[in-house]
Design an enzyme around this catalytic site. Structure first.
Site, PDB file in Angstrom:
ATOM      1  N   ASP A  77     -20.587  25.726  47.549  1.00  0.00           N
ATOM      2  CA  ASP A  77     -20.719  27.016  46.884  1.00  0.00           C
ATOM      3  C   ASP A  77     -21.370  27.932  47.910  1.00  0.00           C
ATOM      4  O   ASP A  77     -22.595  27.918  48.079  1.00  0.00           O
ATOM      5  CB  ASP A  77     -21.578  26.899  45.624  1.00  0.00           C
ATOM      6  CG  ASP A  77     -21.760  28.243  44.936  1.00  0.00           C
ATOM      7  OD1 ASP A  77     -20.781  29.015  44.876  1.00  0.00           O
ATOM      8  OD2 ASP A  77     -22.875  28.514  44.463  1.00  0.00           O
ATOM      9  N   GLU A 114     -15.099  27.291  47.306  1.00  0.00           N
ATOM     10  CA  GLU A 114     -14.706  28.411  46.460  1.00  0.00           C
ATOM     11  C   GLU A 114     -14.168  29.547  47.316  1.00  0.00           C
ATOM     12  O   GLU A 114     -14.725  29.882  48.356  1.00  0.00           O
ATOM     13  CB  GLU A 114     -15.927  28.878  45.667  1.00  0.00           C
ATOM     14  CG  GLU A 114     -15.628  29.942  44.645  1.00  0.00           C
ATOM     15  CD  GLU A 114     -16.854  30.301  43.828  1.00  0.00           C
ATOM     16  OE1 GLU A 114     -17.103  31.511  43.683  1.00  0.00           O
ATOM     17  OE2 GLU A 114     -17.554  29.382  43.354  1.00  0.00           O
ATOM     18  N   ASP A 133     -26.685  26.399  42.193  1.00  0.00           N
ATOM     19  CA  ASP A 133     -25.783  26.441  43.349  1.00  0.00           C
ATOM     20  C   ASP A 133     -25.270  25.048  43.703  1.00  0.00           C
ATOM     21  O   ASP A 133     -24.102  24.881  44.088  1.00  0.00           O
ATOM     22  CB  ASP A 133     -26.477  27.075  44.558  1.00  0.00           C
ATOM     23  CG  ASP A 133     -26.816  28.539  44.316  1.00  0.00           C
ATOM     24  OD1 ASP A 133     -25.909  29.301  43.941  1.00  0.00           O
ATOM     25  OD2 ASP A 133     -27.991  28.911  44.490  1.00  0.00           O
TER      26      ASP A 133
END
Length: 175
Positions: A8, A67, A139
């Site tokens: 992330d 991502e 996170d």
């Protein structure tokens, strides 16, 4: 059996999570956050690269699931996020890892069942899916969700007889 490193990315905090996928089941290996502070961006990018390089060297994951950049309200934030992603991707490809990208919506849908899930829902489902005794930091949970998303995508592809292409880009196209 594959070790999947989920990331992330962030310009202040980059979450990471590693799962082992085997026969459609995922096992938690490790997770955490690389805290980058407020220094100049080039120094923070270096910390991402070095931190992930150390993690990759220690655990030897095979695949990076990360991502994709989303459109942010603030263009400066989107650029910094893109640079953080770049540092993470370079750390992975430098060691020969495969890189797979997924949208935030795909990751949330894969783990929670809805692409509009909030961070607490992602944390809860990651905790449940991996049988964790505690809740990971947000996170780190998002990074574990990215790893689980890739594992679920591979499992779906196998269930459908390998008829799906495009896992590399996170987009699924039928042959």
């Amino acid at each position: 059996m594959a070790l999947i490193l989920g990331i992330d990315p962030g310009s202040r905090t980059t979450g990471y999570g590693i799962v082992r996928e085997h026969a459609g089941k995922c096992e938690y290996i490790t997770s955490g956050c690389i805290r980058l502070g407020d220094g100049p961006l080039p120094g923070r990018l270096k910390l991402i690269f070095e931190g992930l390089s150390e993690l990759i060297s220690r655990f030897e994951p095979h695949i990076l699931s990360i991502e994709q950049v989303f459109l942010a309200r603030n263009p400066d934030s989107a650029l910094k996020l893109g640079q953080a992603r770049g540092a993470a991707i370079v750390a992975a490809v430098h060691t020969g890892m495969e890189v797979h990208e997924y949208t935030a919506r795909q990751i949330k849908q894969s783990v929670v069942g809805t692409g509009a899930a909030d961070k607490t829902q992602v944390q809860h489902m990651v905790t449940q899916l991996l049988g964790l005794s505690g809740t990971p930091q947000a996170d780190a949970a998002d990074a574990l969700a990215a790893a689980l998303c890739h594992a679920h995508s591979v499992a779906l592809n196998q269930q459908l007889g390998g008829g799906l292409l495009g896992l590399r880009s996170g987009r699924i196209r039928h042959r």
